[in-house]
Structure formats: C-alpha cells, structure tokens
Write a protein that holds these residues in place. Structure first.
Motif, PDB file in Angstrom:
ATOM      1  N   HIS A  19       0.828  -1.209   0.000  1.00  8.06           N
ATOM      2  CA  HIS A  19       0.000   0.000   0.000  1.00  8.06           C
ATOM      3  C   HIS A  19       0.864   1.262   0.000  1.00  8.06           C
ATOM      4  CE1 HIS A  19      -3.988  -1.824   0.472  1.00  8.06           C
ATOM      5  NE2 HIS A  19      -3.386  -2.736   1.211  1.00  8.06           N
ATOM      6  N   LEU A  20       1.896   1.288   0.828  1.00  6.83           N
ATOM      7  CA  LEU A  20       2.745   2.481   0.917  1.00  6.83           C
ATOM      8  C   LEU A  20       3.596   2.697  -0.332  1.00  6.83           C
ATOM      9  CD1 LEU A  20       3.947   2.413   4.633  1.00  6.83           C
ATOM     10  CD2 LEU A  20       2.249   3.922   3.581  1.00  6.83           C
ATOM     11  N   SER A  21       3.848   1.638  -1.092  1.00  4.19           N
ATOM     12  CA  SER A  21       4.676   1.785  -2.292  1.00  4.19           C
ATOM     13  C   SER A  21       4.023   2.695  -3.332  1.00  4.19           C
ATOM     14  CB  SER A  21       4.983   0.413  -2.902  1.00  4.19           C
ATOM     15  OG  SER A  21       3.823  -0.184  -3.438  1.00  4.19           O
ATOM     16  N   GLN A  22       2.728   2.921  -3.200  1.00  7.04           N
ATOM     17  CA  GLN A  22       2.065   3.851  -4.111  1.00  7.04           C
ATOM     18  C   GLN A  22       2.591   5.274  -3.936  1.00  7.04           C
ATOM     19  OE1 GLN A  22      -2.358   3.122  -4.576  1.00  7.04           O
ATOM     20  NE2 GLN A  22      -1.900   2.018  -2.680  1.00  7.04           N
ATOM     21  N   VAL A  57      -4.937  -2.634  -4.593  1.00  8.86           N
ATOM     22  CA  VAL A  57      -4.027  -1.552  -4.977  1.00  8.86           C
ATOM     23  C   VAL A  57      -4.058  -1.335  -6.489  1.00  8.86           C
ATOM     24  CG1 VAL A  57      -1.593  -0.886  -5.086  1.00  8.86           C
ATOM     25  CG2 VAL A  57      -2.547  -1.757  -2.945  1.00  8.86           C
ATOM     26  N   ALA A  58      -4.044  -2.412  -7.258  1.00  5.86           N
ATOM     27  CA  ALA A  58      -4.088  -2.287  -8.726  1.00  5.86           C
ATOM     28  C   ALA A  58      -5.387  -1.614  -9.173  1.00  5.86           C
ATOM     29  CB  ALA A  58      -3.943  -3.654  -9.374  1.00  5.86           C
ATOM     30  N   ASN A  59      -6.499  -2.002  -8.562  1.00  2.85           N
ATOM     31  CA  ASN A  59      -7.772  -1.355  -8.896  1.00  2.85           C
ATOM     32  C   ASN A  59      -7.744   0.126  -8.544  1.00  2.85           C
ATOM     33  OD1 ASN A  59      -9.274  -3.462 -10.064  1.00  2.85           O
ATOM     34  ND2 ASN A  59      -9.752  -4.307  -8.065  1.00  2.85           N
ATOM     35  N   TRP A  60      -7.128   0.472  -7.433  1.00  2.00           N
ATOM     36  CA  TRP A  60      -7.048   1.885  -7.052  1.00  2.00           C
ATOM     37  C   TRP A  60      -6.166   2.659  -8.041  1.00  2.00           C
ATOM     38  CZ3 TRP A  60      -9.491   5.667  -5.347  1.00  2.00           C
ATOM     39  CH2 TRP A  60      -8.859   6.850  -5.013  1.00  2.00           C
ATOM     40  N   ILE A  61      -5.065   2.046  -8.469  1.00  5.80           N
ATOM     41  CA  ILE A  61      -4.183   2.706  -9.444  1.00  5.80           C
ATOM     42  C   ILE A  61      -4.937   2.950 -10.750  1.00  5.80           C
ATOM     43  CG2 ILE A  61      -2.149   2.345 -10.901  1.00  5.80           C
ATOM     44  CD1 ILE A  61      -0.874   0.904  -8.459  1.00  5.80           C
ATOM     45  N   ILE A  62      -5.654   1.952 -11.229  1.00  2.00           N
ATOM     46  CA  ILE A  62      -6.433   2.105 -12.465  1.00  2.00           C
ATOM     47  C   ILE A  62      -7.508   3.173 -12.273  1.00  2.00           C
ATOM     48  CG2 ILE A  62      -8.045   0.940 -14.029  1.00  2.00           C
ATOM     49  CD1 ILE A  62      -6.410  -1.673 -13.408  1.00  2.00           C
ATOM     50  N   PRO A  95      -3.722   5.431   0.374  1.00  2.00           N
ATOM     51  CA  PRO A  95      -2.689   4.413   0.586  1.00  2.00           C
ATOM     52  C   PRO A  95      -2.198   4.344   2.034  1.00  2.00           C
ATOM     53  CG  PRO A  95      -2.250   5.589  -1.434  1.00  2.00           C
ATOM     54  CD  PRO A  95      -3.366   6.319  -0.737  1.00  2.00           C
ATOM     55  N   ILE A  96      -2.169   5.472   2.710  1.00  2.00           N
ATOM     56  CA  ILE A  96      -1.758   5.468   4.115  1.00  2.00           C
ATOM     57  C   ILE A  96      -2.785   4.729   4.963  1.00  2.00           C
ATOM     58  CG2 ILE A  96      -1.344   6.921   6.145  1.00  2.00           C
ATOM     59  CD1 ILE A  96      -0.107   8.992   4.173  1.00  2.00           C
ATOM     60  N   PRO A 111     -12.422   3.674  -0.881  1.00  6.53           N
ATOM     61  CA  PRO A 111     -13.656   4.291  -1.373  1.00  6.53           C
ATOM     62  C   PRO A 111     -13.447   4.817  -2.799  1.00  6.53           C
ATOM     63  CG  PRO A 111     -13.107   5.110   0.810  1.00  6.53           C
ATOM     64  CD  PRO A 111     -11.932   4.308   0.332  1.00  6.53           C
ATOM     65  N   LEU A 112     -14.474   4.824  -3.594  1.00  4.67           N
ATOM     66  CA  LEU A 112     -14.435   5.312  -4.983  1.00  4.67           C
ATOM     67  C   LEU A 112     -13.595   4.433  -5.917  1.00  4.67           C
ATOM     68  CD1 LEU A 112     -13.861   9.104  -4.242  1.00  4.67           C
ATOM     69  CD2 LEU A 112     -16.049   7.952  -4.568  1.00  4.67           C
ATOM     70  N   CYS A 113     -13.170   3.276  -5.434  1.00  7.52           N
ATOM     71  CA  CYS A 113     -12.322   2.386  -6.238  1.00  7.52           C
ATOM     72  C   CYS A 113     -13.180   1.552  -7.184  1.00  7.52           C
ATOM     73  CB  CYS A 113     -11.530   1.477  -5.298  1.00  7.52           C
ATOM     74  SG  CYS A 113     -10.360   0.409  -6.152  1.00  7.52           S
ATOM     75  N   LEU A 114     -12.849   1.587  -8.448  1.00  2.00           N
ATOM     76  CA  LEU A 114     -13.530   0.770  -9.444  1.00  2.00           C
ATOM     77  C   LEU A 114     -13.021  -0.663  -9.346  1.00  2.00           C
ATOM     78  CD1 LEU A 114     -13.169   3.258 -12.434  1.00  2.00           C
ATOM     79  CD2 LEU A 114     -15.137   2.982 -10.929  1.00  2.00           C
ATOM     80  N   ARG A 115     -13.889  -1.630  -9.359  1.00  4.08           N
ATOM     81  CA  ARG A 115     -13.502  -3.041  -9.263  1.00  4.08           C
ATOM     82  C   ARG A 115     -13.288  -3.603 -10.673  1.00  4.08           C
ATOM     83  NH1 ARG A 115     -12.838  -1.346  -4.827  1.00  4.08           N
ATOM     84  NH2 ARG A 115     -14.142  -1.750  -3.025  1.00  4.08           N
TER      85      ARG A 115
END
Length: 118
Positions: A19-22, A57-62, A95-96, A111-115
């Motif tokens: 998570h922190l690597s973002q 994390v990947a979904n959040w990045i996208i 990420p924190i 929150p607001l993360c697309l799956r």
C-alpha cells in the motif's frame, strides 16, 4: 502455532509495503504506479493473502488514472482543477489508510475504487 503467527506477520508487513509503495511516485514520477505492481507480482504466490491486497491496490491505481484523465479533460471548463486537487489529496491519504489497515490485518476497500481486477 509460531509458523502461523510468522506467516501472518509477514503478510501484514508486505501488505503494508504494498500500500505504501504507491507513494513512491512522490519521489520518482511514475514509480507509484509501477512499484506496487512489481511488488505484488513478485510476492503474491509467495505470501498467501497478499494477492487480495495487490488487486485492491491495482484497482485503485487504475481508478486513479481514469479519474485523473477525466479531471484533466474537465480542466477545459475549470471544474477539473478542484477535482484533480482532491484526487491528489486522496491519492496520498488512501494508501496510508490502506497501509495502516493492512498492518492491523485488515483488507481495506478504497472508497471510490472501481472493481476492474477481481
């Protein structure tokens, strides 16, 4: 029982790193997108349970990339500027929070993360 505790501690540690690597993008532009994916792909088979964190994390990045593109387009009508500022803020905060929750042993849904990746 010690092996189970050690495995859980290892999962918590690597999930926190994931998570922190973002936030690596703060130091090196683009690293916040690349480093988490590499960590996830290297460790997902080695550490049971890390795959779920990697997908989150990947979904959040996208999601961030999509929201950023929409915000950039909306800059034409000046609505995008506050949206991009808000996105920048939550891209640091989420990420924190995810790392803190991972360290507690919880998979936190951003929150607001697309799956997109399931």
């Amino acid at each position: 029982m010690n092996d189970l505790h050690a495995a859980d501690a290892n999962l918590r540690q690597w999930a926190t790193y994931l998570h922190l690597s973002q936030l690596a993008g703060v130091v090196v532009p683009g690293a916040g997108f690349i480093v988490p994916i590499i960590l996830w792909q290297i460790k997902k088979d080695e550490i049971p349970g890390l795959d779920a964190h990697g997908k989150m994390v990947a979904n959040w990045i996208i999601s961030t990339l999509i929201y950023g593109a929409v915000g950039a387009l909306l800059c034409i009508v000046f609505v995008g500027v506050p949206l991009l500022l808000a996105l920048g803020l939550i891209s640091v905060i989420f990420p924190i929070i995810g790392a803190v929750k991972a360290n507690e042993g919880t998979l936190w849904s951003y929150p607001l993360c697309l799956r997109i990746i399931s």
